[in-house]
Design an enzyme around this catalytic site. Structure first.
Site, PDB file in Angstrom:
ATOM      1  N   LYS A 111     116.751 -21.112  13.477  1.00 32.26           N
ATOM      2  CA  LYS A 111     116.355 -21.527  14.873  1.00 32.26           C
ATOM      3  C   LYS A 111     115.749 -20.412  15.574  1.00 32.26           C
ATOM      4  O   LYS A 111     116.512 -19.375  15.679  1.00 32.26           O
ATOM      5  CB  LYS A 111     117.561 -21.972  15.478  1.00 32.26           C
ATOM      6  CG  LYS A 111     117.314 -22.489  17.030  1.00 32.26           C
ATOM      7  CD  LYS A 111     118.395 -22.578  17.764  1.00 32.26           C
ATOM      8  CE  LYS A 111     118.875 -21.368  18.418  1.00 32.26           C
ATOM      9  NZ  LYS A 111     117.960 -21.227  19.564  1.00 32.26           N
TER      10      LYS A 111
ATOM     11  N   GLY B 137     121.220 -11.241  17.819  1.00 30.56           N
ATOM     12  CA  GLY B 137     121.430 -11.592  19.405  1.00 30.56           C
ATOM     13  C   GLY B 137     122.345 -10.753  19.895  1.00 30.56           C
ATOM     14  O   GLY B 137     122.841  -9.728  19.642  1.00 30.56           O
ATOM     15  N   SER B 138     122.859 -11.346  21.215  1.00 30.49           N
ATOM     16  CA  SER B 138     124.028 -10.591  21.973  1.00 30.49           C
ATOM     17  C   SER B 138     125.412 -10.641  21.338  1.00 30.49           C
ATOM     18  O   SER B 138     125.567 -11.456  20.430  1.00 30.49           O
ATOM     19  CB  SER B 138     123.865 -11.217  23.372  1.00 30.49           C
ATOM     20  OG  SER B 138     124.427 -12.558  23.122  1.00 30.49           O
ATOM     21  N   THR B 139     125.953  -9.315  21.734  1.00 29.33           N
ATOM     22  CA  THR B 139     127.456  -9.247  21.079  1.00 29.33           C
ATOM     23  C   THR B 139     128.224 -10.355  21.660  1.00 29.33           C
ATOM     24  O   THR B 139     129.100 -10.852  20.486  1.00 29.33           O
ATOM     25  CB  THR B 139     127.821  -8.018  21.572  1.00 29.33           C
ATOM     26  OG1 THR B 139     127.175  -6.988  20.961  1.00 29.33           O
ATOM     27  CG2 THR B 139     129.415  -7.635  21.239  1.00 29.33           C
TER      28      THR B 139
ATOM     29  N   GLY C 123     127.583 -13.256  19.266  1.00 29.62           N
ATOM     30  CA  GLY C 123     128.126 -12.855  17.760  1.00 29.62           C
ATOM     31  C   GLY C 123     129.725 -13.024  17.817  1.00 29.62           C
ATOM     32  O   GLY C 123     130.109 -13.422  16.707  1.00 29.62           O
TER      33      GLY C 123
ATOM     34  N   GLU D 105     123.911  -8.745  13.283  1.00 32.47           N
ATOM     35  CA  GLU D 105     123.158  -7.952  14.059  1.00 32.47           C
ATOM     36  C   GLU D 105     123.117  -8.031  15.695  1.00 32.47           C
ATOM     37  O   GLU D 105     122.516  -8.981  16.188  1.00 32.47           O
ATOM     38  CB  GLU D 105     121.639  -7.977  13.474  1.00 32.47           C
ATOM     39  CG  GLU D 105     120.959  -6.439  13.137  1.00 32.47           C
ATOM     40  CD  GLU D 105     120.424  -6.346  14.580  1.00 32.47           C
ATOM     41  OE1 GLU D 105     120.758  -5.830  15.706  1.00 32.47           O
ATOM     42  OE2 GLU D 105     118.999  -6.360  14.661  1.00 32.47           O
TER      43      GLU D 105
ATOM     44  N   CYS E 180     116.848  -4.166  20.216  1.00 29.94           N
ATOM     45  CA  CYS E 180     118.253  -3.835  20.265  1.00 29.94           C
ATOM     46  C   CYS E 180     118.746  -2.307  19.812  1.00 29.94           C
ATOM     47  O   CYS E 180     119.855  -1.771  20.335  1.00 29.94           O
ATOM     48  CB  CYS E 180     118.758  -4.442  19.024  1.00 29.94           C
ATOM     49  SG  CYS E 180     117.957  -4.558  17.580  1.00 29.94           S
TER      50      CYS E 180
ATOM     51  N   GLU F 120     124.245  -2.551  27.816  1.00 27.27           N
ATOM     52  CA  GLU F 120     122.954  -2.735  27.334  1.00 27.27           C
ATOM     53  C   GLU F 120     122.171  -3.401  28.482  1.00 27.27           C
ATOM     54  O   GLU F 120     122.760  -4.622  28.902  1.00 27.27           O
ATOM     55  CB  GLU F 120     122.920  -3.520  26.111  1.00 27.27           C
ATOM     56  CG  GLU F 120     121.672  -3.764  25.493  1.00 27.27           C
ATOM     57  CD  GLU F 120     121.999  -4.703  23.786  1.00 27.27           C
ATOM     58  OE1 GLU F 120     122.651  -5.887  24.055  1.00 27.27           O
ATOM     59  OE2 GLU F 120     121.262  -4.467  23.214  1.00 27.27           O
TER      60      GLU F 120
HETATM   61  P1  NAI Z   1     121.489 -14.839  22.960  1.00 25.06           P
HETATM   62  O1  NAI Z   1     122.299 -13.872  21.960  1.00 25.06           O
HETATM   63  O2  NAI Z   1     122.054 -15.727  23.944  1.00 25.06           O
HETATM   64  O3  NAI Z   1     120.225 -15.555  22.212  1.00 25.06           O
HETATM   65  C1  NAI Z   1     120.117 -15.176  20.730  1.00 25.06           C
HETATM   66  C2  NAI Z   1     119.891 -16.505  19.972  1.00 25.06           C
HETATM   67  O4  NAI Z   1     121.265 -17.004  19.842  1.00 25.06           O
HETATM   68  C3  NAI Z   1     119.089 -17.508  20.634  1.00 25.06           C
HETATM   69  O5  NAI Z   1     118.253 -18.210  19.717  1.00 25.06           O
HETATM   70  C4  NAI Z   1     120.144 -18.457  21.138  1.00 25.06           C
HETATM   71  O6  NAI Z   1     119.651 -19.601  21.358  1.00 25.06           O
HETATM   72  C5  NAI Z   1     121.204 -18.220  20.342  1.00 25.06           C
HETATM   73  N1  NAI Z   1     122.539 -18.868  20.837  1.00 25.06           N
HETATM   74  C6  NAI Z   1     122.816 -18.773  21.922  1.00 25.06           C
HETATM   75  N2  NAI Z   1     124.169 -19.140  22.149  1.00 25.06           N
HETATM   76  C7  NAI Z   1     124.681 -19.506  20.940  1.00 25.06           C
HETATM   77  C8  NAI Z   1     125.810 -19.917  20.259  1.00 25.06           C
HETATM   78  N3  NAI Z   1     126.681 -20.143  21.165  1.00 25.06           N
HETATM   79  N4  NAI Z   1     125.823 -20.319  19.177  1.00 25.06           N
HETATM   80  C9  NAI Z   1     124.829 -20.028  18.260  1.00 25.06           C
HETATM   81  N5  NAI Z   1     123.746 -19.550  18.863  1.00 25.06           N
HETATM   82  C10 NAI Z   1     123.538 -19.222  19.794  1.00 25.06           C
HETATM   83  O7  NAI Z   1     120.735 -13.650  23.810  1.00 25.06           O
HETATM   84  P2  NAI Z   1     120.039 -13.941  25.237  1.00 25.06           P
HETATM   85  O8  NAI Z   1     121.045 -14.669  26.228  1.00 25.06           O
HETATM   86  O9  NAI Z   1     118.766 -14.588  24.996  1.00 25.06           O
HETATM   87  O10 NAI Z   1     120.024 -12.676  25.681  1.00 25.06           O
HETATM   88  C11 NAI Z   1     121.023 -11.900  26.561  1.00 25.06           C
HETATM   89  C12 NAI Z   1     121.459 -10.888  26.128  1.00 25.06           C
HETATM   90  O11 NAI Z   1     121.618 -10.409  24.585  1.00 25.06           O
HETATM   91  C13 NAI Z   1     120.253  -9.641  26.197  1.00 25.06           C
HETATM   92  O12 NAI Z   1     119.843  -9.156  27.664  1.00 25.06           O
HETATM   93  C14 NAI Z   1     120.485  -8.608  25.262  1.00 25.06           C
HETATM   94  O13 NAI Z   1     121.535  -7.504  25.979  1.00 25.06           O
HETATM   95  C15 NAI Z   1     121.047  -9.229  24.329  1.00 25.06           C
HETATM   96  N6  NAI Z   1     120.155  -9.390  22.981  1.00 25.06           N
HETATM   97  C16 NAI Z   1     120.301  -8.704  22.005  1.00 25.06           C
HETATM   98  C17 NAI Z   1     119.224  -9.064  21.035  1.00 25.06           C
HETATM   99  C18 NAI Z   1     119.475  -8.009  19.701  1.00 25.06           C
HETATM  100  O14 NAI Z   1     118.439  -7.884  19.118  1.00 25.06           O
HETATM  101  N7  NAI Z   1     120.360  -7.275  19.498  1.00 25.06           N
HETATM  102  C19 NAI Z   1     118.260  -9.839  21.083  1.00 25.06           C
HETATM  103  C20 NAI Z   1     118.540 -10.620  22.061  1.00 25.06           C
HETATM  104  C21 NAI Z   1     119.190 -10.685  23.136  1.00 25.06           C
END
Ligand code: NAI
Length: 776
Positions: free
Chosen positions: A190, A241-243, A246, A263, A297, A392
């Site tokens: 996804k 994605g976000s902590t 995770g 990650e 990240c 972050e």
């Molecule tokens: P997010 O962690 O919500 O999104 C990343 C992915 O996870 C997306 O595909 C989203 O649809 C999916 N997702 C969201 N909630 C989920 C759940 N409960 N179960 C399974 N999948 C889920 O990140 P978001 O809201 O887009 O960004 C928020 C903050 O996260 C950013 O400001 C940044 O600090 C951090 N982030 C860190 C990343 C990294 O590479 N470490 C990448 C993206 C965001």
């Protein structure tokens, strides 16, 4: 503007990249996209808009998956998996190679579509994202080819659910899909809701490559779809994605038996010593924090600069910030593009507005274009504990502080709940390489930053997650041993006889073993241990949370063990084996008395053999020097995980104890062992062996008591870095759920004939990737 003006101002004219082909691709699909399931694109369903964040223009309508879509994707992946795995490494390699070639062939279309959807400068998508994605497929074509030869006995996990973020949409897809399918898995991926387009274009090249239907499935939608994938019948979840998300995924998968890699976020330090090449360090900083608008990240988002050069460095930095060009991401001269979405722009704006009150804010003057643009920002004068130094921001915002000595630099650098990456700048190789191993980070760049390659493992420690992507180490997350030892079965302790009588008037209450000392249980309770024949063998203490706390504290204090040489650890383990051997008959008798069987002698022999195996490995589980296609080497260094809490198997009380202790110690970890519930007296006898074998205080700690409650206490302790459950699977759920607190690693496994082999060594180590300049 005439030529003279241009020479004087050195302003670049616009050099726009055409988006005609990308727009035509979207047009060709009616700007309305379904999922890619079982080799075909579905009709669009309930849709949401994917916009260009630089202009706000709607690029396409994309489908929000429902439960039936996710089920269809998982079913297709499940059906395709056995045949895909059975194709063999070479045939899979040819498909990966074809995908790499097609990514090259359509490189510009991918780059432009990525820039339109994400807002990143075309220079980056064209020169970094897409080439690295191609490299990932090439590299893993090779991994598929070599799998049978180089990973004998490893088999695919099955169906992998993969959830990726929006900051490197195609590159993250490549990081996830390439190793998974190379190893014979199939995937349901996804993409993030902000950036689904290149993933769908990738679906098209899967068709062009003739990839068997169902090997790659792509479903689009928001976090709710991610949750559905996490809950589906998949064998593994790989998430970036976000902590916060995770952590939610860790809790949701607890006890499910699904393999998991995370990650997550970071707040990576960028340390500049006074002897650094300052101009290089400034250019590095541009790549560290303004690359991809800081939405990285591992962005070097925390500048630590040595006090003596701080003013000069900040002045140079501000001058460089003034020259950064912000604007249309499709312009080839642009340095800083748009943030991914207005939501992200709001978040960054709010964090800076609230947090910058404590420091001094610098932003270049000039007006920003309309759209999701945020200026390069520097905030100086912050204290290490200030919110902006800890949280972050995920935007083009650099926070800065100063330090006086290398020790202080380390203290500030490691003062974070994250541990993803770090950069060290110094012309003194001794200083840089002294600091590199002391940083809490999965990746360290020496005189460089944000370097990535398929051969070099990437991933974090602490709340930055666990698992590695890239290199041989990354394949561990997509394979398992073909011959998995069965999990332990519960064993009941011997019941007290109907008419308990003591035949030994001496008190034989075995204490626990904490910090090298025998220690009474905090609870003040102990439990009688009977032999199979109904003879009272002794008592053991009922450990509780306080005992676990003391044991973890002792283990934490014994951190010097991590810095000992493998040679020294090997000697101590051989010595433990020798001392156990000297008391072999006594241990064998004890085991026979407790279990009522005649297996004691063989178990002691097996335990001594295993100690020799782990002693042997102590100085041989080497890392690697990865030849990366950039100037330098990426060193993969196997380092101890830290403090490991291990719940020992209920049967084979000595072999089970050694199975946890041996590999953990050999790799430089400290352990808190919870021995067999039924036969704990073997463990309490064993600490007498430890006491005579030069094992430093705190390296091995033994807490007796109920495994159920003690395992939960260990798993929720924030200073424990990993939990191993070698005991019964009913404990897995509680352990994995509690581990979500500080996102510690967990390993739930059977021990078979004892933990030998590379799998356990990998569990006992973290790979740190250190990028060093080397050669021309
Ligand atoms: P997010 O962690 O919500 O999104 C990343 C992915 O996870 C997306 O595909 C989203 O649809 C999916 N997702 C969201 N909630 C989920 C759940 N409960 N179960 C399974 N999948 C889920 O990140 P978001 O809201 O887009 O960004 C928020 C903050 O996260 C950013 O400001 C940044 O600090 C951090 N982030 C860190 C990343 C990294 O590479 N470490 C990448 C993206 C965001």
């Amino acid at each position: 503007m005439n030529i003279q003006d241009i020479f004087e101002s050195m302003e670049y004219g616009p050099a726009p990249e055409s988006d005609a082909e990308a727009q035509a691709w979207l047009e060709g699909r009616g700007r309305s996209l379904g999922h890619f399931i079982n080799g075909t694109f579905t009709e669009a369903g309930t849709v949401f808009e994917s916009r260009n964040p630089a202009t706000g223009a709607v690029l396409a309508k994309v489908t929000q998956a429902n439960g039936a879509d996710v089920t269809a994707a998982v079913t297709a992946a499940r059906k395709a998996q056995p045949r895909w795995a059975a194709l063999g490494g070479h045939k899979r390699a040819r498909f990966l190679y074809a995908l790499a070639r097609l990514l090259q062939k359509h490189a510009r279309l991918f780059a432009v579509l990525e820039t339109l959807d994400n807002g990143k400068p075309i220079r980056e998508s064209r020169d970094i994202d897409i080439p690295l994605a191609q490299r990932h497929f090439y590299y893993h074509a090779g991994m598929a080819q070599l799998m049978e030869e180089e990973l004998p006995g490893r088999v695919p996990l099955g169906v992998c659910g993969q959830i990726i973020p929006w900051n490197f949409p195609l590159l993250m897809l490549a990081w996830k899909v390439a190793p998974a399918i190379a190893m014979g898995n199939t995937v349901v991926l996804k993409p993030a809701e902000y950036t689904p387009l290149t993933a769908l274009l990738f679906g098209q090249i899967c068709q062009e490559a003739g990839l068997p239907a169902g090997v790659v499935n792509i479903v689009t939608g928001d976090g709710a779809v991610g949750e559905m994938i996490v809950g589906a019948e998949v064998d593994k979840i790989a998430f970036t994605g976000s902590t916060a998300v995770g952590r939610a995924i860790r809790s949701a998968t607890a006890g499910s038996g699904k393999s998991l890699t995370l990650e997550l976020g970071g707040k990576s330090p960028y340390i500049v010593f006074e002897d650094a090449d300052l101009d290089s360090a400034i250019e590095g900083l541009v790549d560290a924090i303004w690359f991809n608008q800081g939405q990285v990240c591992c962005a070097g988002s925390r500048l630590l600069v040595q006090e003596g050069i701080a003013d000069r460095f900040h002045t140079k930095l501000k001058a460089r910030m003034d020259r950064l060009r912000i604007g249309d991401p499709l312009d080839k001269c642009i340095d800083v593009g748009a943030l991914v979405d207005p939501v992200q722009l709001d978040t960054v704006t709010r964090l800076v507005t609230e947090g910058a009150k404590q420091g001094d804010l610098y932003q270049p003057s000039g007006t920003l274009p309309d759209g999701c643009f945020y200026p390069p920002t520097l905030i100086t004068g912050l204290e290490p504990a200030d919110t902006l130094m800890q949280e972050e921001i995920f935007g083009p915002v650099l926070v800065s502080t100063t330090f006086r000595t290398p020790a202080e630099a380390l203290e500030i650098a490691n003062n974070t709940r994250y541990g993803l990456a770090a950069s060290v700048w110094s012309e003194n190789v001794n200083l840089a390489l002294d600091i590199a191993p002391k940083l809490t980070a999965g990746v360290v760049w020496v005189n460089s930053t944000n370097l990535f390659d398929a051969a070099a493992g990437f991933g974090g420690v602490r709340e930055s997650g666990f698992g590695r992507e890239g290199g041989w180490e990354g394949l561990l997350a997509y394979t398992r041993a073909g011959d998995v030892p069965a999990r332990a079965k519960p064993v009941a302790p011997c019941a007290a006889p109907a008419d308990p009588s003591r035949d030994d008037p001496l008190d034989r209450t075995a204490k626990m073993f904490i910090g090298g000392k025998q220690s009474r249980p905090d609870s003040g309770y102990s439990r009688a241990i009977w032999s199979q024949k109904g003879v009272l063998l002794g008592h053991v203490g009922e450990g509780n949370r306080k005992d676990i706390r003391n044991a973890v504290e002792a283990a934490s204090k014994a951190a010097a063990w991590a810095g000992t040489s493998g040679h020294l650890r090997a000697q101590i383990l051989y010595y433990v084996a020798e001392n156990l051997s000297a008391r072999a008959a006594e241990f064998a008798r004890r085991i026979d008395d407790l279990t009522g069987k005649k297996g004691g002698k063989a178990e002691v022999e097996a335990a001594i053999d295993l100690l020799f195996t782990h002693a042997a490995w102590a100085d041989k589980f080497d890392g690697a020097a990865k030849g990366v296609p950039l100037r330098g080497l990426a060193l993969a260094v196997n380092e101890p995980v830290g403090v490991i809490g291990a719940i020992c198997p209920p049967d084979r009380p000595l072999l089970g104890l050694i199975s946890a202790m041996g590999p953990a110690m050999a790799m430089g970890n400290r352990v808190v062992l919870v021995p067999s519930d039924a036969f704990p007296l073997v463990a309490t006898d064993f600490y007498q062996v430890l006491e005579t074998s030069d094992v430093p205080a705190g390296v091995v700690n033994i807490v007796t008591g109920g495994q159920g409650s003690l395992s939960a206490d260990i798993a929720s302790h924030l200073d424990v870095d990993a939990v191993w459950n070698l005991s019964t699977p009913d404990l897995d759920q509680g352990i994995e759920a509690a581990s979500a607190g500080n996102l510690k690693r967990t390993w739930c496994a059977g021990i078979g004939g004892g933990t030998s082999g590379r799998e356990v060594l990998a569990q006992a180590t973290e790979v740190r990737t250190v990028w060093v300049p080397y050669g021309e």
